[in-house]
Write a protein that holds these residues in place. Structure first.
Motif, PDB file in Angstrom:
ATOM      1  N   THR A 161       0.837  -1.197   0.000  1.00  0.00           N
ATOM      2  CA  THR A 161       0.000   0.000   0.000  1.00  0.00           C
ATOM      3  C   THR A 161       0.875   1.251   0.000  1.00  0.00           C
TER       4      THR A 161
ATOM      5  N   GLU B 109       3.594   1.648  -1.529  1.00  0.00           N
ATOM      6  CA  GLU B 109       3.946   1.890  -2.935  1.00  0.00           C
ATOM      7  C   GLU B 109       2.847   2.678  -3.645  1.00  0.00           C
ATOM      8  N   LEU B 110       1.594   2.346  -3.302  1.00  0.00           N
ATOM      9  CA  LEU B 110       0.472   2.980  -3.993  1.00  0.00           C
ATOM     10  C   LEU B 110       0.237   4.423  -3.563  1.00  0.00           C
ATOM     11  N   VAL B 111       0.885   4.870  -2.494  1.00  0.00           N
ATOM     12  CA  VAL B 111       0.818   6.302  -2.193  1.00  0.00           C
ATOM     13  C   VAL B 111       2.156   6.972  -2.529  1.00  0.00           C
TER      14      VAL B 111
END
Lengths: 291, 243
Positions: free
Chosen positions: A178, A180-182
């Motif tokens: 997660t 990585e996704l921000v």
């Protein structure tokens, strides 16, 4: 009075253990890697300080100016070259990778430096001390080490709590995918954590070399003390690690005072086992349960 | 906000998990500032499609471009910084951190903002999702609606041009869904491109201007929402899965 002295010496010794332990604690906290090479990497840095101070005629403190950044660079590179790939192989792979690294470094040190004992001279600090009473004295070197330990652990705690990098580390520790996704590059965050861990290990190793004589075989025993400090304090809490190191130090010196010097290590291990048996999450378990 | 004609383009995206072909040669053009809904039965590959677009999972083949720039070779973190925001069906907050820290870390790392602009942007994201009063709560103490709002706020804080929403209404009550839909409508009105997977179709239809139906890894219908919902192939796919 000798008991009070034992407790004071134990607290000061505990500062060194905590300094050894904080890098171990950071690496476990951020990426769940138990770095079995931690003690050997610290000892490697100690030998680097020895070589630099002997060849360039510098004091060990001056040699740290080279060795601390060097240790950080080695940590950063080691993470990318070895630990990040090993993390893809499940939980056991990083453990085996660091174990292998420990064996390699230990034997390499033995090959290059032979089993002779060495020591680092801290100059005037080595002999300076404050005599508080006839039976209680505090050595200047011990006080400096303890002060450095509190500064380093406190500084790391502030870094984690209040800086952009610290928040990125906590987010990555919580859920790397997660993160990585921000927009957080988790591999880079891991590399920075290992860089910091190795720099603190190098500092601890250098202080250890000033406090007592050392030889290439001592890496694993330093790892054990650091590991015990982390477990006693509670995984994932840096203040806990400081308290854990201090409790371990006090257990060793008070044990030595009560039963004789040969009981020092045993007393520390007994405390470690008692904590494992009755409060396995450690005395200051991190409040955040990790899944 | 980019007003380019193509905000996000996928060409020939395919993904297998072992022997299972989850996505097969998906080609998709999403026009800037549009709102696209994706529907389809369970197992159609909808979440995998979002993962491939966001870079959370590598595609086996095919390419993704954002505003004309090929991002196929980039990981999730890099794509996020270029403007792809994503929320999860099951919210994944950073539990040990406060709500505000969750959003701030997204603003500084994903949005590459510093200091007061990071703070301001985080506060705007909190405000846009109605979470201002929850800023100091630890994220793991939040209920489902607030976790979903946090997912949305955190994705917003990264400063996306394209927002990928994965079943954000799943598990919520009617009034809760209405509230989230209002937030999403406002974001769309403000110029954000939205790609939204949803099983709660009536919520989706209040925002989506275009609907895509995915079944067994391929696009079986694409067009105006009513036309797609009435498409015999779509009705068939849904009825087929409901048995």
């Amino acid at each position: 009075m000798t008991w009070i002295d034992a407790v004071i010496q134990g607290i000061l010794l505990g500062g060194l253990y905590a300094l050894f332990a904080c890098g171990l604690s950071l690496m476990f906290g951020v990426m769940r890697i138990i770095n079995l090479a931690h003690g050997d990497l610290a000892l490697l840095a100690t030998f680097m300080v020895l070589v630099i101070s002997q060849h360039l005629g510098l004091s060990p403190f001056a040699a740290l100016v080279i060795v601390l950044p060097g240790a950080a660079v080695v940590g950063y590179a080691l993470q990318y070259a070895m630990f990040n790939p090993s993390l893809r192989g499940g939980e056991l792979s990083p453990l085996l990778a660091t174990f292998g690294l420990s064996v390699v470094i230990g034997n390499m040190l033995l090959e290059v430096f032979s089993p002779d004992t060495h020591s680092l001279s801290a100059g005037a600090l080595t002999t300076a001390s404050w005599h508080i009473t006839s039976q209680i004295s505090i050595s200047a070197l011990s006080a400096v080490i303890f002060g450095a330990a509190v500064l380093v652990l406190g500084g790391l705690q502030l870094l984690l709590s209040y800086t952009q990098l610290g928040r990125a580390m906590r987010a990555t520790a919580d859920d790397a995918r997660t993160a990585e996704l921000v927009g957080i590059n988790a591999k880079r965050v891991y590399a920075i954590a290992t860089a910091i861990a190795l720099a603190t290990a190098a500092l601890a190793g250098t202080f250890f070399g000033m406090r007592s004589s050392f030889d290439p075989t001592l890496g694993p025993s330093q790892l054990i003390f650091a590991f015990e400090a982390v477990v006693i304090g509670g995984l994932g809490s840096l203040w806990g690690t400081l308290v854990g190191g201090i409790l371990l130090g006090v257990a060793q010196t008070v044990g030595a005072q009560a039963f004789g010097a040969e009981w020092a290590i045993v007393s520390g291990n007994v405390l470690f086992l008692l904590v494992l048996a009755f409060r396995s999450q450690g005395i200051f378990a991190a409040r955040e349960a990790h899944q | 906000m980019p007003s380019d004609s193509q905000a996000l383009t996928a060409r020939g995206l395919s993904k297998r998990f072992g022997a299972l072909r989850v996505l097969d040669d998906i080609t998709l053009d999403v026009v800037g500032t549009s709102a696209v809904g994706i529907v389809g039965p369970n197992g159609a590959g909808k979440t995998t499609l979002l993962d491939l677009l966001a870079g959370a999972t590598p595609a086996d083949s095919g390419s993704v471009s954002l505003s004309g720039r090929d991002v196929s070779g980039l990981g999730a973190a890099a794509r996020c910084r270029l403007g792809i925001g994503r929320t999860h069906q099951v919210p994944r907050p950073f539990g040990g951190m406060t709500v505000f820290e969750n959003i701030l870390v997204a603003a500084t790392m994903g949005g590459r903002l510093r200091g007061s602009s990071a703070n301001d942007n985080s506060l705007r994201a909190l405000d846009a999702t109605g979470m201002l009063e929850l800023g100091n709560r630890r994220a793991d103490t939040l209920g489902l609606l607030d976790r979903k709002r946090l997912e949305l706020a955190r994705a917003l804080a990264t400063g996306p041009s394209v927002l990928l929403l994965d079943e954000i209404a799943a598990g919520l009550t009617e009034p809760e869904t209405d509230e989230l839909v209002e937030h999403i409508k406002q974001l769309h009105a403000a110029g954000l491109t939205i790609i939204w997977i949803e099983h709660v179709v009536h919520a989706l239809l209040r925002v989506a201007e275009r609907l895509i139906c995915l079944a067994s890894g391929t696009i079986i219908a694409d067009g105006g929402p009513q036309a797609v919902m009435n498409d015999p192939a779509v009705v068939d796919a849904y009825l087929g899965s409901a048995v």
